[in-house]
Enzyme design. Structure first.
Site, PDB file in Angstrom:
ATOM      1  N   LEU A 132       2.100  -1.865   4.372  1.00 36.36           N
ATOM      2  CA  LEU A 132       1.354  -3.116   4.547  1.00 36.36           C
ATOM      3  C   LEU A 132       0.244  -2.888   5.562  1.00 36.36           C
ATOM      4  O   LEU A 132       0.482  -2.302   6.632  1.00 36.36           O
ATOM      5  CB  LEU A 132       2.297  -4.216   5.043  1.00 36.36           C
ATOM      6  CG  LEU A 132       3.491  -4.510   4.130  1.00 36.36           C
ATOM      7  CD1 LEU A 132       4.488  -5.424   4.840  1.00 36.36           C
ATOM      8  CD2 LEU A 132       3.017  -5.164   2.831  1.00 36.36           C
ATOM      9  N   GLU A 133      -0.944  -3.336   5.242  1.00 32.99           N
ATOM     10  CA  GLU A 133      -2.100  -3.194   6.150  1.00 32.99           C
ATOM     11  C   GLU A 133      -2.251  -4.520   6.875  1.00 32.99           C
ATOM     12  O   GLU A 133      -2.872  -5.443   6.369  1.00 32.99           O
ATOM     13  CB  GLU A 133      -3.348  -2.866   5.328  1.00 32.99           C
ATOM     14  CG  GLU A 133      -3.177  -1.631   4.469  1.00 32.99           C
ATOM     15  CD  GLU A 133      -4.132  -1.594   3.286  1.00 32.99           C
ATOM     16  OE1 GLU A 133      -5.033  -2.449   3.195  1.00 32.99           O
ATOM     17  OE2 GLU A 133      -3.973  -0.700   2.448  1.00 32.99           O
ATOM     18  N   GLN A 152       4.231 -10.945  -1.043  1.00 32.54           N
ATOM     19  CA  GLN A 152       4.816 -11.190  -2.362  1.00 32.54           C
ATOM     20  C   GLN A 152       4.176 -10.251  -3.369  1.00 32.54           C
ATOM     21  O   GLN A 152       3.024  -9.859  -3.227  1.00 32.54           O
ATOM     22  CB  GLN A 152       4.624 -12.645  -2.769  1.00 32.54           C
ATOM     23  CG  GLN A 152       3.207 -13.147  -2.678  1.00 32.54           C
ATOM     24  CD  GLN A 152       3.114 -14.646  -2.887  1.00 32.54           C
ATOM     25  OE1 GLN A 152       3.950 -15.234  -3.543  1.00 32.54           O
ATOM     26  NE2 GLN A 152       2.084 -15.271  -2.336  1.00 32.54           N
ATOM     27  N   GLN A 177       7.104   7.142  -0.862  1.00 31.89           N
ATOM     28  CA  GLN A 177       6.935   6.996   0.586  1.00 31.89           C
ATOM     29  C   GLN A 177       8.070   6.133   1.146  1.00 31.89           C
ATOM     30  O   GLN A 177       8.552   5.193   0.524  1.00 31.89           O
ATOM     31  CB  GLN A 177       5.562   6.439   0.958  1.00 31.89           C
ATOM     32  CG  GLN A 177       5.331   5.009   0.573  1.00 31.89           C
ATOM     33  CD  GLN A 177       3.893   4.558   0.796  1.00 31.89           C
ATOM     34  OE1 GLN A 177       3.085   5.254   1.390  1.00 31.89           O
ATOM     35  NE2 GLN A 177       3.570   3.378   0.309  1.00 31.89           N
TER      36      GLN A 177
HETATM   37  N1  LIG Z   1      -1.024  -1.829   0.348  1.00 29.77           N
HETATM   38  C1  LIG Z   1      -0.551  -0.845  -0.434  1.00 29.77           C
HETATM   39  C2  LIG Z   1      -1.195  -0.519  -1.644  1.00 29.77           C
HETATM   40  C3  LIG Z   1      -0.654   0.535  -2.398  1.00 29.77           C
HETATM   41  N2  LIG Z   1       0.455   1.207  -1.975  1.00 29.77           N
HETATM   42  C4  LIG Z   1       1.051   2.302  -2.772  1.00 29.77           C
HETATM   43  C5  LIG Z   1       1.264   1.885  -4.228  1.00 29.77           C
HETATM   44  C6  LIG Z   1       0.162   2.566  -4.967  1.00 29.77           C
HETATM   45  O1  LIG Z   1       0.556   2.884  -6.301  1.00 29.77           O
HETATM   46  C7  LIG Z   1      -0.088   3.804  -4.133  1.00 29.77           C
HETATM   47  C8  LIG Z   1      -1.479   4.368  -4.266  1.00 29.77           C
HETATM   48  O2  LIG Z   1      -2.409   3.358  -4.016  1.00 29.77           O
HETATM   49  P1  LIG Z   1      -3.943   3.576  -4.390  1.00 29.77           P
HETATM   50  O3  LIG Z   1      -4.049   4.116  -5.782  1.00 29.77           O
HETATM   51  O4  LIG Z   1      -4.679   2.340  -4.032  1.00 29.77           O
HETATM   52  O5  LIG Z   1      -4.291   4.705  -3.306  1.00 29.77           O
HETATM   53  P2  LIG Z   1      -5.250   5.969  -3.376  1.00 29.77           P
HETATM   54  O6  LIG Z   1      -6.183   5.900  -4.545  1.00 29.77           O
HETATM   55  O7  LIG Z   1      -5.837   6.140  -2.037  1.00 29.77           O
HETATM   56  O8  LIG Z   1      -4.155   7.098  -3.581  1.00 29.77           O
HETATM   57  P3  LIG Z   1      -3.914   8.071  -4.831  1.00 29.77           P
HETATM   58  O9  LIG Z   1      -5.035   9.066  -4.775  1.00 29.77           O
HETATM   59  O10 LIG Z   1      -2.555   8.676  -4.558  1.00 29.77           O
HETATM   60  O11 LIG Z   1      -3.938   7.185  -6.060  1.00 29.77           O
HETATM   61  O12 LIG Z   1       0.147   3.377  -2.784  1.00 29.77           O
HETATM   62  C9  LIG Z   1       1.067   0.854  -0.783  1.00 29.77           C
HETATM   63  O13 LIG Z   1       2.060   1.452  -0.387  1.00 29.77           O
HETATM   64  N3  LIG Z   1       0.541  -0.148  -0.024  1.00 29.77           N
END
Ligand SMILES: Nc1ccn([C@H]2C[C@H](O)[C@@H](COP(=O)(O)OP(=O)(O)OP(=O)(O)O)O2)c(=O)n1
Length: 200
Positions: A132-133, A152, A177
């Site tokens: 979560l950001e 949610q 993760q």
């Molecule tokens: N707020 C978030 C958004 C996503 N994810 C997890 C679920 C997603 O399936 C995974 C990858 O997200 P993205 O595809 O947005 O990320 P990237 O493009 O940076 O990574 P990748 O290159 O692995 O696709 O991370 C997460 O833990 N928290």
């Protein structure tokens, strides 16, 4: 098509959609979403000694963050302007024919707490806890208690299942993760790089 509570329950019972643990389905399953709870681990950026986070640097972003584990009965205080990474308590598994969106809860939004600063998408095939950001856009510190319902998840059915779901591909750096995971953007390079060549 967005899944309703009945659709979500059906998929959870079938076992291909996983939200674990789902301790209180009656409370957590909403009309068209599942509420997820806050875990107890947080990652905070160190404010000193970081010249700049460069996606092409060899330094791992992990080198720039400190981890806090909130003990039973304690809170994590999110101060105005802060940005930290938290995690859902639940681990999810998204089947190849669904995509999930992480959304904030209105009750926290009204306190100016944002749950995903930018990225809010869980790919088909994704497995793991969700990072979560968290940020506080308001002017008052807000206490976050592990176990509180913080976000949610909504689920949208794809027209056809993904042919290369998350995890089957050479990217997929966040698969499985466990706890909040700092950005692994540096590993983008080894997966083909995002830089344009001269003349592109
Ligand atoms: N707020 C978030 C958004 C996503 N994810 C997890 C679920 C997603 O399936 C995974 C990858 O997200 P993205 O595809 O947005 O990320 P990237 O493009 O940076 O990574 P990748 O290159 O692995 O696709 O991370 C997460 O833990 N928290």
């Amino acid at each position: 098509m967005i899944l309703s509570d009945a659709d979500i329950l059906e998929r959870l019972e079938a076992g291909d959609l996983v939200v674990d643990p789902l301790d209180d389905p009656e409370l957590q399953i909403q009309p068209a979403s599942v509420d997820l709870r806050l875990g107890r681990e947080f990652l905070e950026f160190q404010r000193t000694n970081i010249p700049c986070i460069h996606p092409n640097s060899e330094d791992e972003v992990d080198d720039y963050v400190t981890e806090t584990l909130v003990e039973d009965g304690d809170d994590f205080i999110l101060h105005p302007g802060d940005f930290v990474l938290g995690t859902t308590h639940e681990r999810v598994e998204i089947p190849a024919d669904l995509i999930a969106h992480v959304e904030g809860r209105s009750s926290l939004g009204r306190l100016a707490v944002v749950v995903h600063a930018t990225a809010g998408l869980c790919d088909p095939g994704y497995r793991g806890q969700i990072t979560l950001e968290l940020s506080n856009l308001g002017s008052a510190p807000v206490a976050l208690t592990p176990g509180m319902r913080i976000s949610q998840l909504t689920f949208t059915e794809l027209k056809t299942p993904a042919e290369r779901p998350y995890g089957s591909d050479r990217g997929s750096k966040y698969q499985d993760q466990d706890g909040p995971q700092a950005s692994r953007i540096q590993s983008d390079d080894e997966f083909g790089g995002d830089q344009l060549e001269r003349g592109d």
